[in-house]
Design an enzyme around this catalytic site. Structure first.
Site, PDB file in Angstrom:
ATOM      1  N   GLU A   1       0.835  -1.195   0.070  1.00 13.46           N
ATOM      2  CA  GLU A   1       0.071   0.070  -0.025  1.00 13.46           C
ATOM      3  C   GLU A   1       0.964   1.293  -0.205  1.00 13.46           C
ATOM      4  O   GLU A   1       0.536   2.132   0.521  1.00 13.46           O
ATOM      5  CB  GLU A   1      -0.935   0.117   1.262  1.00 13.46           C
ATOM      6  CG  GLU A   1      -1.905  -1.239   1.294  1.00 13.46           C
ATOM      7  CD  GLU A   1      -2.699  -1.306   2.440  1.00 13.46           C
ATOM      8  OE1 GLU A   1      -2.820  -0.488   3.526  1.00 13.46           O
ATOM      9  OE2 GLU A   1      -3.721  -1.856   2.203  1.00 13.46           O
TER      10      GLU A   1
ATOM     11  N   GLU B   1      -6.287 -10.738  -1.072  1.00 14.59           N
ATOM     12  CA  GLU B   1      -7.249 -10.384   0.082  1.00 14.59           C
ATOM     13  C   GLU B   1      -8.514 -10.240  -0.084  1.00 14.59           C
ATOM     14  O   GLU B   1      -9.251  -9.568   0.345  1.00 14.59           O
ATOM     15  CB  GLU B   1      -6.338  -8.935   0.749  1.00 14.59           C
ATOM     16  CG  GLU B   1      -5.001  -8.951   1.257  1.00 14.59           C
ATOM     17  CD  GLU B   1      -4.726  -7.778   1.861  1.00 14.59           C
ATOM     18  OE1 GLU B   1      -5.488  -6.912   2.430  1.00 14.59           O
ATOM     19  OE2 GLU B   1      -3.482  -7.327   2.163  1.00 14.59           O
TER      20      GLU B   1
HETATM   21  C1  GLA Z   1      -4.966  -4.404   4.397  1.00 14.72           C
HETATM   22  C2  GLA Z   1      -3.606  -5.077   4.591  1.00 14.72           C
HETATM   23  C3  GLA Z   1      -3.955  -6.283   5.447  1.00 14.72           C
HETATM   24  C4  GLA Z   1      -5.055  -6.217   6.258  1.00 14.72           C
HETATM   25  C5  GLA Z   1      -5.996  -5.600   5.718  1.00 14.72           C
HETATM   26  C6  GLA Z   1      -7.242  -5.282   6.707  1.00 14.72           C
HETATM   27  O1  GLA Z   1      -5.325  -4.683   3.265  1.00 14.72           O
HETATM   28  O2  GLA Z   1      -2.744  -5.437   3.429  1.00 14.72           O
HETATM   29  O3  GLA Z   1      -2.790  -6.921   6.079  1.00 14.72           O
HETATM   30  O4  GLA Z   1      -4.369  -5.253   7.428  1.00 14.72           O
HETATM   31  O5  GLA Z   1      -5.901  -4.257   5.226  1.00 14.72           O
HETATM   32  O6  GLA Z   1      -7.261  -6.531   7.626  1.00 14.72           O
END
Ligand code: GLA
Length: 387
Positions: A164, A269
């Site tokens: 990120e 994710e």
């Molecule tokens: C982001 C992070 C993850 C996690 C999510 C929320 O996507 O990459 O590690 O913290 O947020 O759980």
């Protein structure tokens, strides 16, 4: 028509005829799992929390063992958890997570080395509370990366090296790493990770990569790393989905763009909120928060059939699209296992009851799981007939 396109066209017809693989086609229960079907197309993974890793919840462990061939730690390998103080590492939960993966025969992905969140203040501050110099920060990054990567060397297939780093408009996110080192912190992190384990895969991971401006900066980062002799093994597209955003098409466009740039893609994710929201463009911005209101927590006693059906359809559309691109997608990981333990119950609004994952609060697979398995089996059957 190319063979793959023909197969997919036949598959589309087949999927259209709801339930094309009859129950007689179901293989033994043992084989009729995501791991044994979808897992042949790409790694199918789940994020595991420390409680689950202990194995005390044997039902969840069984779900993970039978349905997933890959795991990632939901939180215990993030910096604040694993390196809470200068010179002090805490590997307890990470080791327990690694043991979980080993006893369930799973490929492990590391998450994450450099991220602006879960970042302890000491990492970038001096004794007086001021930002450290670029050289000090570089040294801390190198030491952190080499220690954490080094501990699990040979046991982790690849790491989310940087998580990120970008804003949705493609600019760099303001964070201590960027403030102190500028754009250079990203190539540095990749170089340190490569140095720590040259055999390991290296990923850049972010949300909202369906937004072109953001994606374009990722491509620039990839090109810059290529010039320095480092290949990004895959781009992680988080895919924390909302009911109406992003569209399947916009995510597909991003996958195709990455592919055309010679990159592999991982859906890292995946989850899909079933709830209404105040703003669905926030992706997974962990800093976003909204106030609780009953109007945006409407399914506390269960999901109405009609909403559940829409949820299943949308999730299924994403999986069909992932299957269309199994030549470039190397992994699909869901961010959790069962709905009750999902972070989306608490973000971006605390205290809601959400339904974002493939397995429900009752620990049963949702209908989409059956649809995915049937689709993969139908695809295999068609391929078998064509060959
Ligand atoms: C982001 C992070 C993850 C996690 C999510 C929320 O996507 O990459 O590690 O913290 O947020 O759980």
């Amino acid at each position: 028509m190319k063979r793959k396109n023909l197969t997919l066209a036949l598959l589309a017809v087949c999927i259209g005829m709801a339930g094309c693989a009859s129950s007689e086609d179901k293989q033994s229960a043992e084989e009729y799992t995501l791991r044994n079907t979808l897992g042949k197309h790409f790694l199918i993974g789940a994020a595991i929390n420390p409680g689950q890793a202990t194995g005390k919840d044997s039902l969840v462990e069984q779900i993970v063992r039978t349905n997933f061939n890959s795991v990632v730690a939901e939180g215990c390998m993030k910096m604040r958890a694993i390196h809470p103080e200068p010179g002090k590492y805490d590997f307890k939960d990470a080791d327990s997570f690694m043991a979980f993966a080993e006893r369930n025969d799973q490929i492990v992905i590391g998450h994450t080395l450099i991220w602006n969140s879960m970042l302890p203040d000491w990492f970038y501050k001096d004794d007086k509370g001021n930002d450290v110099s670029p050289d000090v920060l570089k040294e801390r990054m190198r030491e952190h990366i080499s220690t954490v990567v080094g501990r699990y060397k040979g046991k982790i297939k690849g790491w989310d090296v940087v998580n990120e780093a970008l804003n949705d408009d493609g600019t760099y996110r303001d964070c201590p790493f960027y403030r102190i080192l500028g754009e250079e912190y990203i190539p540095l992190a990749f170089m340190y990770a490569h140095e720590a384990d040259p055999g390991m895969e290296l990923y850049y991971n972010d949300f909202n990569l369906n937004i072109e401006a953001k994606r374009n900066t990722v491509l620039k980062i990839v090109d810059d790393l290529r010039c320095r002799g480092i290949e990004v093994s895959a781009i992680g597209m988080q895919c924390h989905l909302w009911r109406g955003w992003p569209t399947v098409e916009s995510v597909e466009k991003a996958i195709v763009d990455f592919k055309e740039h010679g990159l592999k893609v991982m859906i890292t994710e995946l989850d899909l909120s079933a709830l209404p929201t105040r703003d669905d463009k926030i992706g997974a911005n962990v800093n976003a928060k909204f106030e609780y209101g009953e109007d945006i927590d409407p399914y506390r006693d269960g999901l109405p059939d009609e909403v559940a059906e829409k949820w299943n359809d949308r999730m299924f559309s994403f999986f069909k699209m992932f299957l269309r691109h199994d030549d470039v997608i190397t992994r699909v990981t869901t961010w959790g296992v069962t709905d009750d333990a999902s972070w989306r119950n608490g973000w971006p609004i605390k205290g809601r009851t959400d339904y974002p994952l493939l397995f429900g609060r009752d620990r049963k697979p949702k209908p989409v799981v059956d649809s995915i398995i049937k689709t993969v089996l139908a695809l295999e059957k068609i391929n078998g007939e064509l060959n």
